[in-house]
Motif scaffolding. Structure first.
Motif, PDB file in Angstrom:
ATOM      1  N   LEU B  37      10.401  -1.580 -19.185  1.00 51.58           N
ATOM      2  CA  LEU B  37      11.498  -2.698 -18.440  1.00 51.58           C
ATOM      3  C   LEU B  37      11.882  -3.864 -19.012  1.00 51.58           C
ATOM      4  CD1 LEU B  37      10.359  -3.218 -14.442  1.00 51.58           C
ATOM      5  CD2 LEU B  37      12.236  -1.882 -15.043  1.00 51.58           C
ATOM      6  N   PRO B  38      13.222  -4.179 -18.854  1.00 52.17           N
ATOM      7  CA  PRO B  38      13.413  -5.225 -20.150  1.00 52.17           C
ATOM      8  C   PRO B  38      12.937  -6.631 -19.243  1.00 52.17           C
ATOM      9  CG  PRO B  38      15.961  -4.512 -18.452  1.00 52.17           C
ATOM     10  CD  PRO B  38      14.259  -3.287 -18.956  1.00 52.17           C
ATOM     11  N   GLU B  39      13.470  -8.053 -19.865  1.00 49.93           N
ATOM     12  CA  GLU B  39      12.650  -8.521 -19.316  1.00 49.93           C
ATOM     13  C   GLU B  39      14.084  -9.246 -18.058  1.00 49.93           C
ATOM     14  OE1 GLU B  39      12.662 -11.940 -22.209  1.00 49.93           O
ATOM     15  OE2 GLU B  39      13.123 -13.456 -20.569  1.00 49.93           O
ATOM     16  N   GLY B 101       9.134 -10.277 -19.186  1.00 51.77           N
ATOM     17  CA  GLY B 101       9.475  -9.515 -21.509  1.00 51.77           C
ATOM     18  C   GLY B 101       9.522  -8.407 -21.104  1.00 51.77           C
ATOM     19  N   PRO B 102      10.303  -8.082 -22.164  1.00 48.06           N
ATOM     20  CA  PRO B 102      10.470  -6.535 -22.234  1.00 48.06           C
ATOM     21  C   PRO B 102       8.961  -5.721 -22.155  1.00 48.06           C
ATOM     22  CG  PRO B 102      10.777  -7.339 -24.122  1.00 48.06           C
ATOM     23  CD  PRO B 102      10.641  -8.549 -23.947  1.00 48.06           C
ATOM     24  N   THR B 103       8.734  -5.229 -21.085  1.00 48.62           N
ATOM     25  CA  THR B 103       7.292  -4.506 -20.370  1.00 48.62           C
ATOM     26  C   THR B 103       7.430  -3.050 -20.102  1.00 48.62           C
ATOM     27  OG1 THR B 103       7.273  -6.736 -19.190  1.00 48.62           O
ATOM     28  CG2 THR B 103       5.651  -4.714 -18.418  1.00 48.62           C
ATOM     29  N   ARG B 104       6.363  -2.238 -20.654  1.00 42.19           N
ATOM     30  CA  ARG B 104       5.632  -0.756 -20.758  1.00 42.19           C
ATOM     31  C   ARG B 104       4.925  -0.828 -19.955  1.00 42.19           C
ATOM     32  NH1 ARG B 104       4.856   2.591 -25.010  1.00 42.19           N
ATOM     33  NH2 ARG B 104       3.465   0.867 -25.930  1.00 42.19           N
ATOM     34  N   LEU B 105       5.022   0.098 -18.322  1.00 42.80           N
ATOM     35  CA  LEU B 105       4.086   0.408 -17.732  1.00 42.80           C
ATOM     36  C   LEU B 105       3.467   1.659 -17.305  1.00 42.80           C
ATOM     37  CD1 LEU B 105       6.280  -1.581 -15.618  1.00 42.80           C
ATOM     38  CD2 LEU B 105       3.689  -2.496 -15.626  1.00 42.80           C
ATOM     39  N   CYS B 106       2.602   1.993 -16.756  1.00 41.51           N
ATOM     40  CA  CYS B 106       2.457   3.838 -16.663  1.00 41.51           C
ATOM     41  C   CYS B 106       1.899   3.698 -14.797  1.00 41.51           C
ATOM     42  CB  CYS B 106       0.897   3.821 -16.909  1.00 41.51           C
ATOM     43  SG  CYS B 106       0.758   4.544 -18.713  1.00 41.51           S
TER      44      CYS B 106
END
Lengths: 197, 197
Positions: B37-39, B101-106
């Motif tokens: 996701l972006p910010e 902020g730009p965020t990476r998730l599982c």
DNA sequence: CGCGCATTTGATCGAAATCAATATTAGTGG
DNA sequence: CCACTAATATTGATTTCGATCAAATGCGCG
């Protein structure tokens, strides 16, 4: 003859075996032990090893933590129907529990609570606790003294007044409410009588 | 070829499958989905139905609740290694989660997290969260603005600075810190520069 | 009764909210 | 690349709330 019966316990809906039945419930009942304490006794001390949960049958307790710098604070109150130990099981008791009056409890040994049939129920109890803490957190950071106290009272009324009475008694001292709310006792008192009008 | 591998994930020690291995770990990996996701995006909204947990791989999020009277507050921050949803699973998301902020998730679907082999691990994660809330609670009620901010910074440093750098960046705005700490933005700012000396 | 503890109340003080005004930064489109 | 704009950060002045200090009252209990 069995002294204690979860079957007929009026608090079962909020307790661990809420939905248990048959064999599972019978085994559970057999491992639970009742306990009774007078006022002002510590049920557990901070950092005691965790051996099992306690369900509050009557009376009330305060959860007290001693912070690093000697300040100790009341972080929550346990009323009938509540379960103590939901945040402790992996290691040790993170707080002391002290009775606010004569209190009857059920001790639920860890192995009984960890029965696989109850795993889901245990999880949902912990989640309920977590959610309650979220709500309490908002109230404590976003409201000023009078409203904060009002929110506390509403919560207490909801959890203490099982019969729909027009009144109920608060089992704790004003100074304990003050500590819980993060206010001075004087301010708490003033807020109280302000609400009394 | 598998895009995502828990085996080699540096965050596994704090994640759900920390101690999983073999077949269990393989099945777990297969059901996890990555998401980016972006910010400023809402990952979930308050009262959305709960479908699964999110593990933060990189970036950060704030948890926002809208109280009854329109006041909304930041309840907590999620940093890499944290897991979102520990207080939600029975019903709905109790808060909104917004990227800072730009965020990476599982994304971990509920059925994957509910595997019996992981039940104990899940419970202990929830308990850790509960304990962290206890500690945060003491700090928030017993400390004044500068010390409160200091405690927040120490916690953030501990959770954000994975490499032992001499500095780290805070992903949130001052007003968000202020909301989290229950202070005015002006006071937060003053406390910040007081700490800078 | 008298002692200790809790509550009540008043007076003062300080911390932080609030209000308000600039400075800084970031983002946008020309 | 540079205005122009909006959002954030910074700083000061003022005010309000609640803490603190202190004293008085009430209450239960040996």
């Amino acid at each position: 003859m069995r002294i204690l019966s979860c079957r007929t316990c009026p608090r079962r809906p909020t307790c661990l075996p809420a939905y248990a039945s048959g064999e599972c419930l019978a085994a559970f009942e057999d491992s639970v032990r009742q306990r009774e304490l007078p006022e002002g006794r510590a049920l557990v001390h901070q950092d005691d090893p965790f051996l099992g949960y306690y369900a509050v049958r009557s009376g009330a307790l305060k959860a007290v933590v001693a912070a690093s710098d000697g300040i100790d604070g009341v972080i929550m109150f346990l009323y009938p129907g509540d379960i103590a130990g939901l945040g402790a099981m992996t290691h040790r008791w993170p707080k002391s529990l002290v009775t606010l009056g004569p209190t009857r409890l059920c001790w639920i040994p860890e192995h009984a609570a960890k029965r696989p049939e109850l795993a889901g129920r245990l999880t949902s109890l912990i989640e309920d606790r977590l959610q309650r803490m979220y709500r309490a957190r908002i109230m404590r950071t976003s409201l000023h003294s009078a409203k904060r106290l009002a929110a506390f009272l509403i919560d207490a009324a909801y959890r203490l007044a099982h019969a729909p009475e027009a009144w109920f008694e608060l089992p704790m001292l004003q100074r304990e409410i003050a500590s819980y709310l993060g206010l001075a006792t004087a301010s708490t008192n003033r807020a109280l009588r302000e609400l009394q009008q």
